[in-house]
Design a protein around this motif. Structure first.
Motif, PDB file in Angstrom:
ATOM      1  N   LYS A  93      -3.111  37.263  65.399  1.00 26.81           N
ATOM      2  CA  LYS A  93      -3.406  36.302  66.318  1.00 26.81           C
ATOM      3  C   LYS A  93      -4.242  37.456  66.789  1.00 26.81           C
ATOM      4  O   LYS A  93      -5.416  36.121  68.557  1.00 26.81           O
ATOM      5  N   GLU A  94      -4.835  38.200  67.620  1.00 28.29           N
ATOM      6  CA  GLU A  94      -6.236  38.981  68.600  1.00 28.29           C
ATOM      7  C   GLU A  94      -7.060  38.694  67.778  1.00 28.29           C
ATOM      8  O   GLU A  94      -7.789  38.280  68.491  1.00 28.29           O
ATOM      9  N   LEU A  95      -7.223  39.002  66.155  1.00 26.57           N
ATOM     10  CA  LEU A  95      -8.676  39.286  65.538  1.00 26.57           C
ATOM     11  C   LEU A  95      -8.843  37.214  65.926  1.00 26.57           C
ATOM     12  O   LEU A  95     -10.342  36.620  65.584  1.00 26.57           O
ATOM     13  N   ARG A  96      -7.887  36.599  64.915  1.00 25.07           N
ATOM     14  CA  ARG A  96      -8.480  34.687  65.381  1.00 25.07           C
ATOM     15  C   ARG A  96      -8.584  34.353  66.839  1.00 25.07           C
ATOM     16  O   ARG A  96      -9.475  33.627  66.916  1.00 25.07           O
ATOM     17  N   ALA A  97      -8.413  35.518  67.830  1.00 26.53           N
ATOM     18  CA  ALA A  97      -8.541  35.029  69.064  1.00 26.53           C
ATOM     19  C   ALA A  97     -10.231  34.998  69.431  1.00 26.53           C
ATOM     20  O   ALA A  97     -10.989  34.496  70.381  1.00 26.53           O
ATOM     21  N   LEU A  98     -10.108  36.295  68.665  1.00 28.17           N
ATOM     22  CA  LEU A  98     -12.065  36.631  69.338  1.00 28.17           C
ATOM     23  C   LEU A  98     -12.857  36.283  68.361  1.00 28.17           C
ATOM     24  O   LEU A  98     -13.960  35.414  68.991  1.00 28.17           O
ATOM     25  N   TRP A  99     -11.981  35.031  67.477  1.00 24.41           N
ATOM     26  CA  TRP A  99     -12.887  34.168  66.554  1.00 24.41           C
ATOM     27  C   TRP A  99     -13.628  33.397  67.101  1.00 24.41           C
ATOM     28  O   TRP A  99     -14.360  32.702  67.558  1.00 24.41           O
ATOM     29  N   ASP A 100     -12.171  32.674  67.297  1.00 22.30           N
ATOM     30  CA  ASP A 100     -12.537  31.110  68.248  1.00 22.30           C
ATOM     31  C   ASP A 100     -13.419  31.291  69.894  1.00 22.30           C
ATOM     32  O   ASP A 100     -13.798  30.859  69.602  1.00 22.30           O
ATOM     33  N   GLU A 101     -12.821  32.661  69.628  1.00 17.93           N
ATOM     34  CA  GLU A 101     -14.133  33.249  71.131  1.00 17.93           C
ATOM     35  C   GLU A 101     -15.073  32.802  71.062  1.00 17.93           C
ATOM     36  O   GLU A 101     -16.028  31.800  71.874  1.00 17.93           O
ATOM     37  N   PHE A 102     -15.541  33.846  70.548  1.00 17.09           N
ATOM     38  CA  PHE A 102     -16.849  34.146  69.084  1.00 17.09           C
ATOM     39  C   PHE A 102     -17.779  32.021  69.435  1.00 17.09           C
ATOM     40  O   PHE A 102     -18.541  31.188  69.504  1.00 17.09           O
ATOM     41  N   GLU A 103     -17.003  31.816  68.433  1.00 20.59           N
ATOM     42  CA  GLU A 103     -17.338  29.978  68.170  1.00 20.59           C
ATOM     43  C   GLU A 103     -17.573  28.978  69.081  1.00 20.59           C
ATOM     44  O   GLU A 103     -18.350  28.138  69.593  1.00 20.59           O
ATOM     45  N   GLU A 104     -16.633  28.984  70.716  1.00 21.82           N
ATOM     46  CA  GLU A 104     -16.933  28.838  71.220  1.00 21.82           C
ATOM     47  C   GLU A 104     -18.054  28.592  71.997  1.00 21.82           C
ATOM     48  O   GLU A 104     -18.455  27.617  73.004  1.00 21.82           O
TER      49      GLU A 104
END
Length: 196
Positions: A113-124
């Motif tokens: 979840k931590e890594l996915r949240a970083l990825w999602d934040e970058f994408e947004e």
């Protein structure tokens, strides 16, 4: 006995070694070979460390670096999509979301979840950190193209307006870096490194 958590962490780390085999279109400066995703991720992370003082807003540089080290991990399964490839970019988002689900699902739930949240934040690209991270991701290939006599700009006949569109996140992230980008692109155009 090795815990299940550690086993998953190590399997994930071994999987990441494949980043060294995913080649991008951008060439290493001064060499006749393409960079790989691992080299790109390392380079933009160091850039963020060096250039963070030029951000328009206060940013958490450590968080920016984490984003930069993890944002391309999805390319393990989605592949690298050349930024100027119109057809390849049509399904890029779908491929990368599926890859993110698979990749981050390898870890225990909290780490995934931590890594996915970083990825999602970058994408947004809505937070100061993600905007600055995106600017580093866009600036690095531009530096390569500029220092490689046009690189992919010339090879793929990329229009100046498309280059400006691609590099636009820098404008929002850093006034000083944007001033440099404008100088670099206009100089590249005047020197014939950009065809049109």
């Amino acid at each position: 006995m090795v815990s299940q958590r550690l086993k998953k962490d190590l399997e994930f780390i071994v999987e990441l070694d494949k980043m060294k085999s995913i080649f991008r279109r951008t060439s290493v400066i001064g060499e006749d070979r393409q960079e790989d995703d691992a080299q790109h991720s390392w380079h933009i992370s160091v850039m963020a460390m060096i250039l963070s003082e030029y951000a328009n807003e206060n940013i958490d540089t450590c968080k920016v670096i984490k984003m930069l080290l993890t944002h391309d991990l999805v390319e393990l399964y989605a592949g690298d999509t050349f930024c100027y490839d119109i057809v390849g970019n049509m399904d890029k988002r779908d491929r990368e979301v599926k890859a993110a689900d698979k990749l981050y699902g390898m870890l225990e739930e909290d780490k995934g979840k931590e890594l996915r949240a970083l990825w999602d934040e970058f994408e947004e690209q809505k937070t100061p950190e993600s905007k600055f991270a995106a600017s580093m991701d866009r600036l690095q290939p531009m530096l390569s193209n500029y220092n490689n006599n046009g690189g992919t700009w010339k090879k793929y006949n990329v229009a100046k307006e498309d280059i400006y569109k691609r590099i636009s996140p820098v404008k929002e992230a850093s006034n000083e870096l944007w001033e440099f980008v404008e100088y670099m692109l206009e100089d590249a155009y005047n020197r014939g490194l950009i065809n049109h």
